[in-house]
Design a protein around this motif. Structure first.
Motif, mmCIF file in Angstrom:
data_model
loop_
_atom_site.group_PDB
_atom_site.id
_atom_site.type_symbol
_atom_site.label_atom_id
_atom_site.label_comp_id
_atom_site.label_asym_id
_atom_site.label_seq_id
_atom_site.Cartn_x
_atom_site.Cartn_y
_atom_site.Cartn_z
ATOM 1 N N ASN A 1 0.771 -1.199 -0.045
ATOM 2 C CA ASN A 1 -0.078 -0.264 0.142
ATOM 3 C C ASN A 1 0.736 1.314 -0.031
ATOM 4 O O ASN A 1 0.429 2.421 -0.684
ATOM 5 C CB ASN A 1 -1.045 -0.134 1.135
ATOM 6 N N THR A 2 2.000 1.284 0.644
ATOM 7 C CA THR A 2 3.007 2.540 0.652
ATOM 8 C C THR A 2 3.574 2.793 -0.804
ATOM 9 O O THR A 2 3.563 3.700 -1.246
ATOM 10 C CB THR A 2 4.089 2.069 1.606
ATOM 11 N N LEU A 3 3.791 1.593 -1.321
ATOM 12 C CA LEU A 3 4.154 1.831 -2.716
ATOM 13 C C LEU A 3 3.009 2.369 -3.643
ATOM 14 O O LEU A 3 3.260 3.220 -4.713
ATOM 15 C CB LEU A 3 4.866 0.488 -3.242
ATOM 16 N N ILE A 4 1.922 1.968 -3.421
ATOM 17 C CA ILE A 4 0.694 2.387 -4.264
ATOM 18 C C ILE A 4 0.364 3.691 -4.071
ATOM 19 O O ILE A 4 0.098 4.557 -4.775
ATOM 20 C CB ILE A 4 -0.411 1.596 -3.953
ATOM 21 N N ASP A 5 0.782 4.201 -2.752
ATOM 22 C CA ASP A 5 0.607 5.847 -2.291
ATOM 23 C C ASP A 5 1.467 6.611 -3.323
ATOM 24 O O ASP A 5 1.208 8.018 -3.453
ATOM 25 C CB ASP A 5 0.900 5.814 -0.892
ATOM 26 N N ILE A 6 2.585 6.039 -3.397
ATOM 27 C CA ILE A 6 3.607 6.886 -3.993
ATOM 28 C C ILE A 6 3.450 6.822 -5.533
ATOM 29 O O ILE A 6 4.425 7.454 -6.400
ATOM 30 C CB ILE A 6 5.033 6.458 -3.506
ATOM 31 N N GLY A 7 2.714 6.036 -6.096
ATOM 32 C CA GLY A 7 2.372 5.992 -7.700
ATOM 33 C C GLY A 7 2.658 4.520 -8.030
ATOM 34 O O GLY A 7 2.306 4.742 -9.361
ATOM 35 N N PHE A 8 2.921 3.582 -7.406
ATOM 36 C CA PHE A 8 3.129 2.401 -8.149
ATOM 37 C C PHE A 8 1.862 1.664 -8.970
ATOM 38 O O PHE A 8 0.866 1.711 -8.044
ATOM 39 C CB PHE A 8 3.852 1.314 -7.234
ATOM 40 N N PRO A 9 1.822 1.306 -9.941
ATOM 41 C CA PRO A 9 0.645 0.672 -10.406
ATOM 42 C C PRO A 9 0.586 -0.840 -9.735
ATOM 43 O O PRO A 9 1.613 -1.568 -9.142
ATOM 44 C CB PRO A 9 1.083 0.177 -11.769
ATOM 45 N N GLN A 10 -0.692 -1.280 -9.860
ATOM 46 C CA GLN A 10 -1.072 -2.505 -8.948
ATOM 47 C C GLN A 10 -0.800 -3.797 -9.917
ATOM 48 O O GLN A 10 -1.720 -4.488 -10.361
ATOM 49 C CB GLN A 10 -2.256 -2.451 -8.418
ATOM 50 N N LEU B 238 9.418 -4.790 -3.693
ATOM 51 C CA LEU B 238 9.629 -5.194 -2.117
ATOM 52 C C LEU B 238 10.225 -6.481 -1.768
ATOM 53 O O LEU B 238 11.296 -6.181 -1.004
ATOM 54 C CB LEU B 238 8.070 -5.727 -1.602
ATOM 55 N N GLU B 239 10.522 -7.157 -2.745
ATOM 56 C CA GLU B 239 11.408 -8.221 -2.772
ATOM 57 C C GLU B 239 13.075 -7.578 -2.955
ATOM 58 O O GLU B 239 13.865 -8.126 -2.067
ATOM 59 C CB GLU B 239 11.420 -9.351 -3.908
#
Length: 465
Positions: free
Chosen positions: A9-18, A26-27
């Motif tokens: 969710n943190t990465l989605i918040d900075i703009g990462f596509p799902q 993350l890995e």
């Protein structure tokens, strides 16, 4: 001390596509930046997100960048209903499971042609003795676990009678200068230019394997790997082989890329299975697209492992030459667990040879028999139907477990005595009787190679088994 704590969710918040870009990111950061602060790592990920093209090919963020640019969805792949063209040599002597494994490989969407050599038997993914040409795809288990496993023969101008007359000397050389299995290593490993390769610095997996590879340089694996003194017989002058007719002392070795290759195979096979999931019967044939980060990385790692395997052989033969105080007259070597880019029917394809010898026109190679049967020095005939390939040995008649159950050590000792062979090490699974008749195998591939010489083992060193 800082400890990284990031969620998707943190990465989605900075703009990462799902997409799987989040998984890869993350890995990566958990592996390489686990002691950094969240703010520091998020700043790095924002750089990747802002310009992923800049990070393509990067050893750490390359996969994340690729996923951001392509946003591909991983889907299960179906096999084709029909097989790619193929040919089988010595079909009547090959077990059904090995043929079934080839048939499955020929139905892969990337397969263009295949072949099975007369020493073929079942393996993982491709059968041993299997050859498969694919389009822009490399199959880690089509190469095999022991990447770059190869033969190397050095020929010396030494009278073969010395092998019997000075047997203790030659036995001592093998005992002192060859190392086998997991527990043996040279006290003074040799330096080699291969350890200066950029891949050992730039590919994270290879960084972790470099020290072990350094310690294992010049050693051989277990199983059917060996170093032997024997008699090289050259029946007639051949312009390709280039040795005058006669009998010589030879040193023949068979081994591969040790722990380096095994770990590369394990790592990239797991990635391939995630990226190209296949039906159960084909799961070990998962491939890596050569247009992807992982595909390119495996290709670099595979070639490094192949060169490392060659370096191991050269170190073995260098140590033995020094002990002999002799200069080689001729050296012949060839891979038989590898993949090459080759032109097939006017098209560049990836040719996997898993337990098969390259046999392009006038290319030299060695096809061994067993510890009591001769091996053959050959030159390829460039047969297009076999995808320019030949067998890599006699092939197993019994599995390792069958050999242990059905052969006794007293039987092995009698066969060794009858053939005048001194054996150092080896278990019952490597008994001569566990292998097919090499002369029958050679007869079944007379249209693939010409024989230019033979090697008859006399003093054989293997792992203790």
């Amino acid at each position: 001390m800082a400890k990284l704590k990031l969620r998707g969710n943190t990465l989605i918040d900075i703009g990462f596509p799902q997409t799987n870009a989040i998984t890869y990111a993350l890995e990566t950061v958990k592996k390489h930046y686990k002691r950094e602060t969240n703010d520091r790592v998020l700043a790095l990920l924002k750089e990747v997100l802002a310009d992923p093209q800049q990070f393509m090919g990067d050893g750490i963020f390359g996969k994340t960048a690729e996923a951001l640019l392509t946003a591909k969805k991983t889907e299960a792949r179906r096999l084709n209903p029909t097989r790619a063209p193929f040919v089988i040599y010595g079909e009547n002597g090959i077990e059904p499971l090995a043929k079934e494994q080839l048939y499955t490989a020929l139905k892969l969407p990337v397969s263009k042609a295949g072949a099975l050599m007369p020493d073929g038997h079942a393996g993982y993914g491709l059968p041993i003795g299997g050859v498969l040409a694919t389009e822009n795809a490399v199959i880690p288990y089509g190469v095999g676990v022991d990447i770059g496993c190869r033969m190397c023969l050095t020929v010396y101008d030494i009278n073969p009678s010395y092998l019997e007359g000075h047997k203790d000397k030659y036995v001592g050389i093998l005992q002192e200068h060859t190392k086998f299995g997991m527990s043996e290593a040279h006290k003074n490993p040799a330096d080699h230019e291969i350890f200066e390769r950029a891949a050992f610095r730039e590919i994270p997996l290879l960084k972790t394997l470099k020290n072990k590879a350094y310690l294992q340089l010049g050693s051989s694996g277990g199983g059917n790997h060996f170093v032997e003194f024997g008699i090289v017989d050259v029946p007639a002058n051949d312009p390709v082989f280039g040795l005058p007719a006669g009998k010589y002392v030879g040193v023949l070795s068979h081994s591969g890329s040790r722990g380096l290759g095994a770990n590369i195979a394990k790592h990239y096979t797991a990635l391939a299975m995630k990226q190209t999931p296949l039906p159960k019967e084909a799961r070990h044939l998962a491939w890596l697209d050569l247009d992807t980060h992982d595909g390119q990385e495996y290709w670099i790692a595979m070639n490094l492992a192949g060169d490392y395997a060659s370096a191991c052989h050269h170190d073995i033969h260098r140590r033995i030459a020094k002990a002999l105080s002799a200069r080689p007259l001729k050296v012949v070597e060839n891979h038989h667990n590898f993949a090459w880019k080759e032109i097939i029917n006017g098209e560049e394809l990836i040719v996997h040879r898993k337990g098969a010898t390259p046999a392009q026109k006038d290319v030299l190679g060695i096809i061994p028999g067993s510890m009591t049967a001769p091996g053959y020095i050959v030159k390829g005939l460039g047969n297009a139907e076999s995808i320019n390939s030949a067998s890599h040995g006699a092939g197993r008649l019994m599995s390792r477990s069958q050999a242990k159950q059905n052969i006794t050590m007293s039987e092995v000792k009698k066969v060794l005595k009858d053939h005048g062979v001194t054996l150092l090490g080896a278990g019952l699974d490597e008994a001569p009787m566990a292998y097919k008749d090499i002369n029958k195998v050679m007869a079944q591939q007379s249209e693939l190679v010409d024989v230019v010489g033979s090697f008859t083992p006399k003093i054989v060193r293997m792992d203790r088994g």
